[in-house]
Design an enzyme around this catalytic site. Structure first.
Site, mmCIF file in Angstrom:
data_model
loop_
_atom_site.group_PDB
_atom_site.id
_atom_site.type_symbol
_atom_site.label_atom_id
_atom_site.label_comp_id
_atom_site.label_asym_id
_atom_site.label_seq_id
_atom_site.Cartn_x
_atom_site.Cartn_y
_atom_site.Cartn_z
ATOM 1 N N HIS A 1 10.604 2.794 -0.161
ATOM 2 C CA HIS A 1 11.978 2.277 -0.218
ATOM 3 C C HIS A 1 12.976 3.388 -0.524
ATOM 4 O O HIS A 1 13.835 3.243 -1.400
ATOM 5 C CB HIS A 1 12.101 1.143 -1.244
ATOM 6 C CG HIS A 1 11.535 -0.151 -0.713
ATOM 7 N ND1 HIS A 1 12.180 -0.900 0.264
ATOM 8 C CD2 HIS A 1 10.393 -0.811 -0.995
ATOM 9 C CE1 HIS A 1 11.441 -1.972 0.538
ATOM 10 N NE2 HIS A 1 10.347 -1.933 -0.190
ATOM 11 N N ASP B 1 13.700 5.438 2.506
ATOM 12 C CA ASP B 1 14.040 5.975 3.834
ATOM 13 C C ASP B 1 15.448 5.584 4.289
ATOM 14 O O ASP B 1 16.017 6.230 5.157
ATOM 15 C CB ASP B 1 12.972 5.641 4.899
ATOM 16 C CG ASP B 1 12.679 4.169 5.074
ATOM 17 O OD1 ASP B 1 13.135 3.359 4.244
ATOM 18 O OD2 ASP B 1 11.977 3.832 6.049
ATOM 19 N N GLY C 1 -1.026 -9.186 7.625
ATOM 20 C CA GLY C 1 -0.651 -9.426 6.236
ATOM 21 C C GLY C 1 0.499 -8.562 5.760
ATOM 22 O O GLY C 1 1.121 -8.835 4.754
ATOM 23 N N GLY D 1 2.629 -4.684 5.171
ATOM 24 C CA GLY D 1 2.490 -3.548 4.275
ATOM 25 C C GLY D 1 1.967 -2.316 4.974
ATOM 26 O O GLY D 1 2.172 -1.199 4.521
ATOM 27 N N SER E 1 1.987 -3.459 10.950
ATOM 28 C CA SER E 1 1.411 -3.869 12.226
ATOM 29 C C SER E 1 2.510 -4.149 13.254
ATOM 30 O O SER E 1 2.321 -3.937 14.452
ATOM 31 C CB SER E 1 0.536 -5.094 12.031
ATOM 32 O OG SER E 1 1.245 -6.087 11.338
ATOM 33 N N SER E 2 3.687 -4.583 12.787
ATOM 34 C CA SER E 2 4.757 -4.878 13.751
ATOM 35 C C SER E 2 5.278 -3.599 14.405
ATOM 36 O O SER E 2 5.535 -3.569 15.615
ATOM 37 C CB SER E 2 5.886 -5.653 13.090
ATOM 38 O OG SER E 2 6.316 -4.976 11.945
ATOM 39 N N ASP F 1 8.322 3.877 9.297
ATOM 40 C CA ASP F 1 7.170 3.289 9.977
ATOM 41 C C ASP F 1 7.066 3.802 11.409
ATOM 42 O O ASP F 1 6.006 4.218 11.878
ATOM 43 C CB ASP F 1 7.276 1.757 10.006
ATOM 44 C CG ASP F 1 7.343 1.172 8.616
ATOM 45 O OD1 ASP F 1 7.106 1.922 7.651
ATOM 46 O OD2 ASP F 1 7.636 -0.029 8.500
ATOM 47 N N TYR G 1 14.710 -7.510 1.687
ATOM 48 C CA TYR G 1 14.816 -6.115 2.141
ATOM 49 C C TYR G 1 16.281 -5.786 2.402
ATOM 50 O O TYR G 1 16.820 -4.788 1.915
ATOM 51 C CB TYR G 1 13.986 -5.927 3.424
ATOM 52 C CG TYR G 1 13.871 -4.483 3.855
ATOM 53 C CD1 TYR G 1 12.778 -3.729 3.478
ATOM 54 C CD2 TYR G 1 14.861 -3.876 4.622
ATOM 55 C CE1 TYR G 1 12.668 -2.403 3.849
ATOM 56 C CE2 TYR G 1 14.764 -2.553 4.996
ATOM 57 C CZ TYR G 1 13.658 -1.815 4.616
ATOM 58 O OH TYR G 1 13.566 -0.487 4.980
HETATM 59 C C1 GLA Z 1 9.317 -1.296 5.516
HETATM 60 C C2 GLA Z 1 10.378 -0.626 6.368
HETATM 61 C C3 GLA Z 1 10.409 0.877 6.149
HETATM 62 C C4 GLA Z 1 10.487 1.235 4.686
HETATM 63 C C5 GLA Z 1 9.416 0.480 3.918
HETATM 64 C C6 GLA Z 1 9.553 0.690 2.434
HETATM 65 O O1 GLA Z 1 8.052 -0.923 5.926
HETATM 66 O O2 GLA Z 1 10.162 -0.905 7.717
HETATM 67 O O3 GLA Z 1 11.479 1.438 6.854
HETATM 68 O O4 GLA Z 1 11.761 0.992 4.185
HETATM 69 O O5 GLA Z 1 9.486 -0.916 4.161
HETATM 70 O O6 GLA Z 1 9.367 2.023 2.108
#
Ligand code: GLA
Length: 738
Positions: free
Chosen positions: A379, A381, A468, A470, A473-474, A518, A568
């Site tokens: 958290h 980026d 799930g 984290g 996968s998306s 990601d 988020y």
């Molecule tokens: C999700 C978001 C990322 C990042 C993480 C937390 O995966 O897609 O951009 O903010 O949460 O680090």
């Protein structure tokens, strides 16, 4: 006492052996099949061991005199109605793994081939004894079917008669042969091949299918394609193909329900030394393996109950046309994840593509797109921070081929629905499109950036990324698909542009204001490397993810991240508000929260924390950004210096900050992370990704991984009420063509 008692009702023998019941209780922690036991050689790979308590033997004892004693006018006469014959035959144990806990499929192919050779050798040997009429090689696996010796092993019984089930099969085969002049097994093969949907796998020499009539929901048969009667008739290639299909079928079983899958594996060959009784058997019948698999669902047994046992009226409660699709999926999962067989995955995935879309002149392009972990820098980026993610060796796969029309078609191996669109549509988010939103979202992003698509396409998706959340996968889906389009239409979109387009699609299409981490990790990942990425400038460096004796363990809370998207965005709004306040209060030059030096935090507190709840919250958000960014930089140094203890401490501090300051944890993730931060043998752990459920990650000593998972599974179930799941991984390559 050991003898064969004749059953006049069924017209066959029951093997009676009261000695077997006297088998001694094994001393605890001792196994006769393990090297070092004194019972088997000190070193072996495959080994024939004569059964210590055989039910059949070469020199059987005399039969007992407890048979017919019917009375006729009070005189006892031996009518021969109840009679027994000596229990002639042979029982052998076939050991194929010196490792006490291994499974057949866990042996390398070359090793399984040695087992095939041993079976052949035993066939030759046992057939020499003219008293033997039928030889069955078999394996019982799993406590569910009464296996008391956990050491993996098979068995061979050489019977001195043709046992009844075989007798029935042979008689039917011979009748069929007389009427149709064809082998019954050859006919089953051609019926299954023509229908196709129940075929699980085939190579040059064998089919694996769940036959039309089978009585077990997952009862796979392996059947020789060529008309071969015995092991000993196989060519060298056929023996290799047999080893391969055995590895695949027994390997996929454990993937059906993601647990140890019990089975009975019965190898049916032709009888021996019986040509007079079954004069046409060689032409009428041939080699095949029948698996009896008692699970009908995870840990739910389909018993051979009253109807089956009492009437031989089998009942199968599943449609095997459906279960065979589950088994095909399990095959793909097994192949994608098996070190030795992953090279076979692509061909099998293309076969599945053909199954769904049919064959055409051109073959599909196949793409693998990874999940990611993040060592640290969570958290941050969106706030100009540095992140430290790595792509991992868990992939989602896409096979894609152009069509001659403008249609777009998606199928996912896991779901039955087929989704259809038109390439010329201007797409926007539509809830009913489910996962396809990620796909048309990136397509729309590419179109907006002026990339052209001259035709439609059809795509098949298959994911080995545990669901799930984290581990992104998306984004794996988004990026994989963007990359697939780039390859298919020769768009030549570079990876960083693709990552940015993916992020744009999330913002505009999915309305999630995510950062770039990601997409960047998935596009740019490299085997064994983590990426130290500055999310403000997109400058990056690869750092070897060298954890020495430690392994990455991903812990999936299995809690759905229901709040993740809205929370988020709301965290992001908090941070934007805080930055604006700071910029107006003496921090004009501060362009991003992560650029705030932690030394400034006490001063920042006086600005943001006005005593109100909101003020305190804003301060905590800022504290997270500033300290997490510093932790990321310290972690990169620690990893480069091999200072793993410091790295672990940083992970633990990161989790505390995500929990207390950024407030994206939940009790499920806390149970996982807290355990990882206190277990001896773990360096540390923390939640990864957006939070509110999904996954956490720990670095655990290789010798302790098993214990870690076992203890934490129990604790989690106790505290949370449902199961967590776990897997180990290594850093893998970013999205690529296979
Ligand atoms: C999700 C978001 C990322 C990042 C993480 C937390 O995966 O897609 O951009 O903010 O949460 O680090």
């Amino acid at each position: 006492m050991a003898e064969l008692r004749y059953n006049p009702l069924l017209g066959t023998y029951t093997m009676v052996n009261s000695n077997r019941a006297k088998r001694p209780q094994m001393p605890k922690d001792w196994c006769p099949f393990c090297p070092g036991s004194g019972k088997v050689p000190e070193k072996y790979d495959v080994y024939k061991y004569d059964n210590d308590f055989p039910i059949l033997s070469e020199i059987p004892p005399q039969v007992d005199d407890v048979g017919s004693h019917a009375t006729n006018n009070s005189i006892s006469v031996d009518s021969g109605f109840y009679r027994a014959v000596p229990s002639k035959g042979k029982c052998e144990v076939i050991l194929y793994s010196p490792d006490h806990t291994g499974s057949l499929y866990e042996q390398p192919l070359a090793h399984i081939r040695k087992l095939v050779d041993l079976w052949c050798e035993r066939m030759t040997e046992l057939s020499k004894n003219k008293a033997h009429k039928y030889i069955m090689c078999f394996e019982n696996r799993g406590e569910e079917i009464g296996v008391t010796m956990p050491h993996p092993h098979g068995q061979i019984y050489a019977y001195s008669w043709v046992p009844q089930k075989l007798e029935v099969e042979l008689n039917n085969a011979i009748s069929h042969y007389k009427e149709n002049n064809e082998c019954i097994i050859c006919r089953m093969n051609s019926e299954e091949a023509a229908f196709g949907k129940r075929i699980i796998y085939e190579n040059d020499s064998f089919y694996a299918y769940i036959p039309y009539f089978t009585d077990y929901p997952y009862g796979v048969f392996i059947s020789a394609k060529q008309h071969v009667n015995y092991f000993t008739d196989f060519s060298d290639n056929q023996k290799n193909d047999l080893a391969l299909i055995l590895k695949i079928v027994t390997g996929l079983f454990d993937k059906i329900f993601d647990c140890k899958f019990p089975y009975m594996m019965c190898i049916h060959q032709n009888p021996i030394n019986v040509d007079a009784e079954y004069s046409e058997h060689k032409a009428a019948y041939h080699f095949h393996i029948e698996f009896y698999t008692p699970f009908r669902a995870k840990h739910l047994i389909k018993y051979y109950a009253s109807s089956e046992s009492g009437a031989w009226a089998a009942a199968n409660t599943a449609s095997v046309e459906k279960t065979s699709r589950e088994v095909v999926r399990a095959k793909l999962t097994y192949l994608a994840n098996d070190e030795e067989l992953s090279k076979n995955f692509k061909d099998e995935f293309i076969k599945e593509f053909h199954f769904v879309y049919g064959k055409a002149k051109s073959e599909p392009v196949v793409i693998a797109s990874p999940a990611r972990i993040n060592v640290i820098g969570e958290h941050v980026d969106n706030y100009g921070g540095n992140v430290f993610p790595a792509a991992i060796d868990k992939y989602l796969y896409i096979a894609i081929r152009k069509r001659n029309d403008k249609k777009i078609v998606f199928n996912d191996v896991r779901f039955p629905e087929r989704l259809e669109f038109n390439i010329e549509t201007e797409f926007s988010y539509d809830k009913k499109n489910g996962y396809a939103n990620y796909l048309v979202g990136i397509l729309q992003s590419l179109k907006k950036s002026s990339y052209k698509f001259d035709s439609g396409f059809e795509a098949l998706i298959f994911s080995c990324i545990p669901a799930g959340g984290g581990i992104s996968s998306s984004s794996a889906l988004e990026l994989g698909f963007g990359f697939a389009l780039s390859e298919l239409y020769n768009l030549d979109v570079d990876r960083i542009t693709l990552a940015k387009l993916g992020q744009k699609a999330e913002h505009e299409f999915m309305n999630v204001k995510c950062g770039i981490m990601d997409q960047f990790a998935i596009a740019m990942g490299k085997a064994n490397m983590a990426i130290d990425l500055n999310c403000g400038t997109l400058e990056y460096q690869y750092v070897p993810l060298d954890l020495k004796d430690y392994r990455i363990v991903v812990m999936n809370s299995n809690k759905k991240r229901t709040l993740a998207d809205s929370e988020y965005n709301s965290r992001r709004a908090d941070c934007e508000t805080a930055l604006k306040i700071l910029q107006k209060s003496g921090y004009e030059k501060l362009d991003a929260l992560c650029h705030l030096n932690p030394d400034e935090l006490e001063n920042v507190r006086t600005i943001l924390d006005d005593g109100s709840k909101n003020g305190k919250t804003l301060f905590r958000r800022v504290r997270h950004c500033s300290t997490e960014n510093k932790r990321e930089k310290d972690a990169v140094v620690a990893l480069k210096q091999g200072n793993l203890k410091t790295l672990g401490q940083l992970l633990s501090q990161s989790h505390a900050s995500l929990k207390n300051d950024y407030e994206v944890s939940c009790k499920e993730l806390d149970v996982l992370a807290d355990f990882a931060n206190t277990f001896e043998g773990s360096l540390g752990g923390r939640l990864i990704g957006a939070g509110f459920g999904g996954c956490a990650m720990a670095f655990v000593h290789k010798d302790k991984v098993h214990e870690f998972i076992e203890k934490l599974s129990k604790l989690y179930l106790e505290k949370i009420g449902y199961e967590a799941s776990f897997f180990s991984c290594v850093a893998g390559d970013g999205t690529h063509r296979i």
